[in-house]
Structure formats: structure tokens, C-alpha cells
Design a protein around this motif. Sequence first.
Motif, short mmCIF file in Angstrom:
data_model
loop_
_atom_site.label_atom_id
_atom_site.label_comp_id
_atom_site.label_asym_id
_atom_site.label_seq_id
_atom_site.Cartn_x
_atom_site.Cartn_y
_atom_site.Cartn_z
N PHE A 1 0.93 -1.17 0.00
CA PHE A 1 -0.19 0.02 0.00
C PHE A 1 0.92 1.31 0.10
CE2 PHE A 1 -4.28 -1.55 2.02
CZ PHE A 1 -4.73 -2.32 1.13
N VAL B 1 -7.66 -4.74 4.07
CA VAL B 1 -8.38 -4.62 2.69
C VAL B 1 -9.53 -4.25 2.56
CG1 VAL B 1 -8.36 -5.58 0.45
CG2 VAL B 1 -6.27 -6.22 1.63
N MET C 1 -7.44 3.16 -7.05
CA MET C 1 -7.19 2.07 -6.07
C MET C 1 -5.78 2.35 -5.55
SD MET C 1 -8.95 -1.56 -7.56
CE MET C 1 -8.61 -2.43 -6.15
N ARG C 2 -4.91 2.44 -6.25
CA ARG C 2 -3.46 2.93 -6.18
C ARG C 2 -3.27 4.00 -4.94
NH1 ARG C 2 -1.53 3.06 -12.35
NH2 ARG C 2 -1.81 0.82 -12.47
N ALA D 1 -9.33 -6.85 -11.00
CA ALA D 1 -8.26 -5.60 -10.64
C ALA D 1 -7.61 -5.00 -11.85
CB ALA D 1 -7.26 -5.64 -9.48
N PRO E 1 -2.13 -1.85 -5.11
CA PRO E 1 -3.27 -2.64 -4.46
C PRO E 1 -2.90 -4.09 -4.37
CG PRO E 1 -4.02 -1.21 -6.29
CD PRO E 1 -2.59 -1.27 -6.51
N ASP F 1 -8.96 -0.68 -2.24
CA ASP F 1 -7.65 -0.85 -2.42
C ASP F 1 -7.09 -2.30 -2.57
OD1 ASP F 1 -8.19 -1.72 -0.04
OD2 ASP F 1 -7.81 -0.07 1.24
N GLY F 2 -7.90 -3.20 -2.94
CA GLY F 2 -8.09 -4.50 -3.33
C GLY F 2 -8.86 -5.33 -3.22
N ALA G 1 -4.87 3.06 -1.72
CA ALA G 1 -3.65 2.21 -1.03
C ALA G 1 -2.63 2.89 -0.20
CB ALA G 1 -3.35 1.19 -1.88
#
Length: 415
Positions: free
Chosen positions: A332, A350, A385-386, A374, A337, A355-356, A389
Amino acid sequence: MRIAFFCPHSDPLAATGEPDAGGQCIYEARVAEQLARLGHEVRVFTRRWGGKAVRQDICDGATVFRYPMGPEGFLRKEDMGPHLAEFVERTLIRQATWLRHASAIHGHYWDGGATALMASLALGKPLLFTSHSLGILKRDRITDPTPDGSRFRYDLRIRAEKKILNAADAVIALSRTEREALTERYGANAGKIRIVPGGVDTGAFHLRLDKTELQRELGFTTDHLLFTVGRLDPRKGFLELIEAVPIVVETLRSAGKTVTFLIPIGPEQPSPDELAYRHALLRRADELRITEDIRWFHRLSDEELFQYYEAADLFLCPSPYEPFGLVLVEAFASGTPVVATPHGGPADIVEPGVDGYLADPRDPAAFAARILDALLAPETQRRRMRAAAAEKARSRYAWPSVAAAIADAYRAVQP
């Protein structure tokens, strides 16, 4: 305060790839370091083997002391039980003056908890315990393959954990899942339990939202790069991951995409168990005809580890059971992710779709499906998402806040 860590098998300064090195060792080292920065003095007591120095500093105010016990050479943590009293005796003799003035004794994992319990009784000091992993939960997910139970020695471990939990003045749980197991499966007093997650040195990891440029710099030419890391141990689930690889490869190929999996095969000089597991991984990859889709690696330097975290489109945690999942937080911090096991700490770390994703690694189709969710998402969603995270790593898991919460637990048990 003076704080004593007891952790016979988990040397905080163990080298990456060394037997029993991993997230727990990193956790102990970073907590000790941060406690020292808060003005406390920490001494960590672990087993000496392999010609290591008796004394080695983590930083000013935090020092590792190593004392021998049992046979020469590496000793599995599952086999340490008969030798733990010897370890405590050596430590008490050599650290008598310092320990008489200690504020608290903190045991890590069951072997550390057992030795810390013996030391706390001898010294009359408060006892704290962090399990890092619980025998009952691991037994639920990973069956002992030996007829006499000698591979994992669950019976001994679980009995020891119950005694430690009953005697401890305070218990540090790494997640809600662990706290629930402590109270529901072990009967631990909920009032003694504090949830303090593991942490990450956010300054050591570099956030990169655009992965492609770094992937090319590192020599990867496929459309996607997937990374996993850990010691070569069946409990890390790499063989389970291998089963999901062909599903991912074929689905991406149908979409006109290619992928590389970065998977460890252990140190260059493996133990017999590591060598057997390596052969199993290589053999299964060959049977599934996915060898060309995998980049195998031995031990990574810190620089390589950070680069792979940063470059990967996804980090994969295929352990059948993972007590916390420090590697997820490290991923993260690099804006990467994850797809991880739902069994254990990852369920608290998570947030699926944010984020995953979570999936049972023992179900290759399900694990592969979450990887594909993903990778095949629109680029705007993948960037979100990146960013999510990275924000979670910095806001929730920075080491200074983790150490401060643990220091509060020490203060709370002072007489």
C-alpha cells in the motif's frame, strides 16, 4: 521505561531470506526502534545461531542480545519448546541487573510469550503478549501432515498460548479478527486486549501511480506485473498461487494482454524443506506450462524489494492463513493494491474494490477472478485504487503511531 522483548525464534535483525525471517522480525525491529525514539530503552532477547554477534544495535536505545539454546545451527520454532527454559536461564543470568529495573516484559509469538512468562514470574514484572499468529486459527487452515503432529506441534503451542493469555497483564492484538479469536476461541479476557495494527516505514517506500515506466526500467516488457514475496514455506501459499496463474494468463491473453508473475524460490543455499518446496513449485509450473510467465527470484536486496513493490500492478498474498499481513501495508505504501487471503488480518486491512480484493487462495478460480477484476478495470479505477492504498498506509499504519499505542499499553500495566 525499560522494555524487554522476548522472541527466541524471530531475530529482529535476521537477513531477508533467512529461515524464519519475515514480517514478524520487521515488526519487532521497527517497534523497538520507534519506542527508542520516544525515549524508552528496549532490549530484545533472541536465540544465537549461525555465528551471529552476541550484541547488535537496532538504533540508539534499542539493542538485540543473542543467547544460545539447544543444538547448534538453525532450530525450527516448532521444536524450541524443550529448550525455552534454558534460554530464559541464560538471559536472566546475563541481563540480571538491567532486567531488575525493567518496566515490562513483552513476549512475541508463543515461544516468546512462554519465555516472557517465565521471566516475568522470576522478576515480578508486568507481562504483555503479542501472538503474531494463533495456533487454533492456523490449525483451522493448515493441517499437520505428520501422524504424530510433529510438523507444527499444534497441541503444545495452543496449550502454551492459553497459559500465556491467562497470565498476561495486557495483550496486543494486530486485528479485530485476532481479538475475536482470542476471546471466542481462547477465552481470553476482552478487557486485557488492545488492537494495535502493525505498521510501515512510509518514508522507505516510494509512491508511484504510473507503473509502466518503472517496469520498463527494470526490464519487464509485459502489460502487467504481479509480485509476491515471503520465505519459502508452504504456509505462504505460493503453490496455491501457481494454480491460479494459468487462469490469469489465458484470460489476459484473450484480451490481448500479457503478464509476468514475480515469485520467490528461496535462498541460493536452501534448507532441505525449502529445496523440496522449490522443486514442487518449479515442477508444477512446468506441468501447467506457465514457466515463461513467471520470473523466479532468490533473495532480494532492500532496494530490489522496494522497487518491485513500487513497480507491481498488484501485490499477491496467497497464504491460506495470514495473521496480520505486513507485506500488504508495505505494498500500500508503494501505491500498489493487493489481492489477499480473507483468512486473518488481511480482512481488516483490505477494503474490497477500494484498495484491493480478498479471495481464498485455495480456490484458484476465485483468486484468479479477483486478480482479473483488478487488472481489467478501467485505468481511472486502477489509479483510484493505487491512491487509496497509499493514503491508507500513511494515515493508519505509520510506525510512530503504532509504537505510541504500544507504549500506552506498557504504562497502563505499571503497578
